[in-house]
Design a protein around this motif. Structure first.
Motif, PDB file in Angstrom:
ATOM      1  N   ILE A 105       0.839  -1.200   0.000  1.00 47.13           N
ATOM      2  CA  ILE A 105       0.000   0.000   0.000  1.00 47.13           C
ATOM      3  C   ILE A 105       0.875   1.252   0.000  1.00 47.13           C
ATOM      4  O   ILE A 105       0.624   2.206  -0.748  1.00 47.13           O
ATOM      5  N   GLY A 112       2.294   1.847  -3.449  1.00 46.83           N
ATOM      6  CA  GLY A 112       1.283   2.428  -4.322  1.00 46.83           C
ATOM      7  C   GLY A 112       1.080   3.908  -4.031  1.00 46.83           C
ATOM      8  O   GLY A 112       0.989   4.733  -4.945  1.00 46.83           O
ATOM      9  N   PHE A 124      -7.297   3.088  -1.235  1.00 49.92           N
ATOM     10  CA  PHE A 124      -6.249   2.273  -0.620  1.00 49.92           C
ATOM     11  C   PHE A 124      -6.803   1.385   0.492  1.00 49.92           C
ATOM     12  O   PHE A 124      -6.294   0.278   0.715  1.00 49.92           O
ATOM     13  N   CYS A 160      -7.868  -1.656  -1.213  1.00 53.20           N
ATOM     14  CA  CYS A 160      -6.720  -2.457  -1.657  1.00 53.20           C
ATOM     15  C   CYS A 160      -6.098  -3.282  -0.531  1.00 53.20           C
ATOM     16  O   CYS A 160      -5.483  -4.311  -0.789  1.00 53.20           O
ATOM     17  N   THR A 161      -6.280  -2.857   0.717  1.00 54.75           N
ATOM     18  CA  THR A 161      -5.716  -3.635   1.829  1.00 54.75           C
ATOM     19  C   THR A 161      -6.356  -5.013   1.935  1.00 54.75           C
ATOM     20  O   THR A 161      -5.784  -5.919   2.543  1.00 54.75           O
ATOM     21  N   PHE A 204      -7.366  -6.859  -0.764  1.00 57.25           N
ATOM     22  CA  PHE A 204      -7.204  -7.593  -2.024  1.00 57.25           C
ATOM     23  C   PHE A 204      -5.805  -8.165  -2.148  1.00 57.25           C
ATOM     24  O   PHE A 204      -4.859  -7.654  -1.542  1.00 57.25           O
ATOM     25  N   GLU A 256      -2.183  -8.899  -4.121  1.00 56.86           N
ATOM     26  CA  GLU A 256      -1.324  -7.896  -4.747  1.00 56.86           C
ATOM     27  C   GLU A 256      -1.542  -7.732  -6.244  1.00 56.86           C
ATOM     28  O   GLU A 256      -1.097  -6.749  -6.820  1.00 56.86           O
ATOM     29  N   GLU A 263      -6.087  -4.036  -8.126  1.00 57.35           N
ATOM     30  CA  GLU A 263      -6.160  -2.631  -7.761  1.00 57.35           C
ATOM     31  C   GLU A 263      -7.609  -2.191  -7.894  1.00 57.35           C
ATOM     32  O   GLU A 263      -8.463  -2.998  -8.241  1.00 57.35           O
ATOM     33  N   VAL A 264      -7.877  -0.926  -7.625  1.00 60.83           N
ATOM     34  CA  VAL A 264      -9.240  -0.415  -7.749  1.00 60.83           C
ATOM     35  C   VAL A 264      -9.241   0.890  -8.525  1.00 60.83           C
ATOM     36  O   VAL A 264      -8.242   1.599  -8.594  1.00 60.83           O
ATOM     37  N   SER A 267     -16.814  -5.299   0.967  1.00 57.89           N
ATOM     38  CA  SER A 267     -15.836  -5.663  -0.051  1.00 57.89           C
ATOM     39  C   SER A 267     -16.377  -6.837  -0.844  1.00 57.89           C
ATOM     40  O   SER A 267     -16.686  -7.890  -0.279  1.00 57.89           O
ATOM     41  N   ARG A 270     -12.921  -3.361  -8.741  1.00 62.17           N
ATOM     42  CA  ARG A 270     -11.658  -4.090  -8.671  1.00 62.17           C
ATOM     43  C   ARG A 270     -11.176  -4.396 -10.083  1.00 62.17           C
ATOM     44  O   ARG A 270     -11.953  -4.845 -10.936  1.00 62.17           O
TER      45      ARG A 270
END
Length: 153
Positions: free
Chosen positions: A20, A23, A77, A80-81, A83, A85, A88-89, A116, A147
């Motif tokens: 994260i 990114g 973000f 993304c925590t 999902f 690696e 992404e979103v 989610s 996603r």
């Protein structure tokens, strides 16, 4: 409320935090604004933006565009925590209510995942004005993210 307190105390794994942060470090707008990520937990991210003339509007308040940008980024973000690696979103839509002038030493955006899913994720967005350690809610909203697979650039 108990769930929220527990979630605030959790930390994401070192691998997730590193991914994260990497990114965020590539995020040009956040760098340009001078924002910094201050907390990464499962489904929750905090981003702070120091108050300075470059991010204010004509009355001296932090501009709604800067406020919205850090809120949107915190929610993205946060999603993304949760999902792997290779995911992404992208923001599909978000709505933000500006509740009070954004003033303080800095503002702090908190993105929290509400739901989610495999394709869509919904986040709560909150932005606080922080002055001398006291927080005041200045904006809140909701965001929908889609996603997507990571692509080489």
């Amino acid at each position: 409320m108990e769930e929220r307190t527990r979630q605030e105390q959790e930390q994401a794994s070192p691998e997730v935090r590193a991914r994260i942060r990497a990114g965020f470090d590539r995020h040009g707008l956040m760098h340009h604004l001078g924002a910094r990520m201050t907390r990464i937990a499962p489904g929750r991210v905090h981003i702070e933006l120091p108050s300075r003339p470059e991010v204010t509007q004509h009355n001296g308040y932090i501009h709604a565009g800067a406020t919205s940008a850090i809120a949107d980024t915190a929610g993205g973000f946060a999603a993304c925590t949760l999902f792997p690696e290779n995911a992404e979103v992208l923001t599909v839509e978000y709505k933000i209510n500006l509740l009070a002038p954004a003033v303080g030493d800095h503002i702090e955006a908190v993105g929290t995942v509400l739901k989610s899913g495999r394709t869509l994720t919904v986040c709560l967005l909150e932005v606080f004005g922080v002055q001398d350690g006291r927080r005041k809610l200045v904006a809140n909203g909701q965001q929908t993210l889609i996603r997507v697979a990571v692509t080489e650039q």
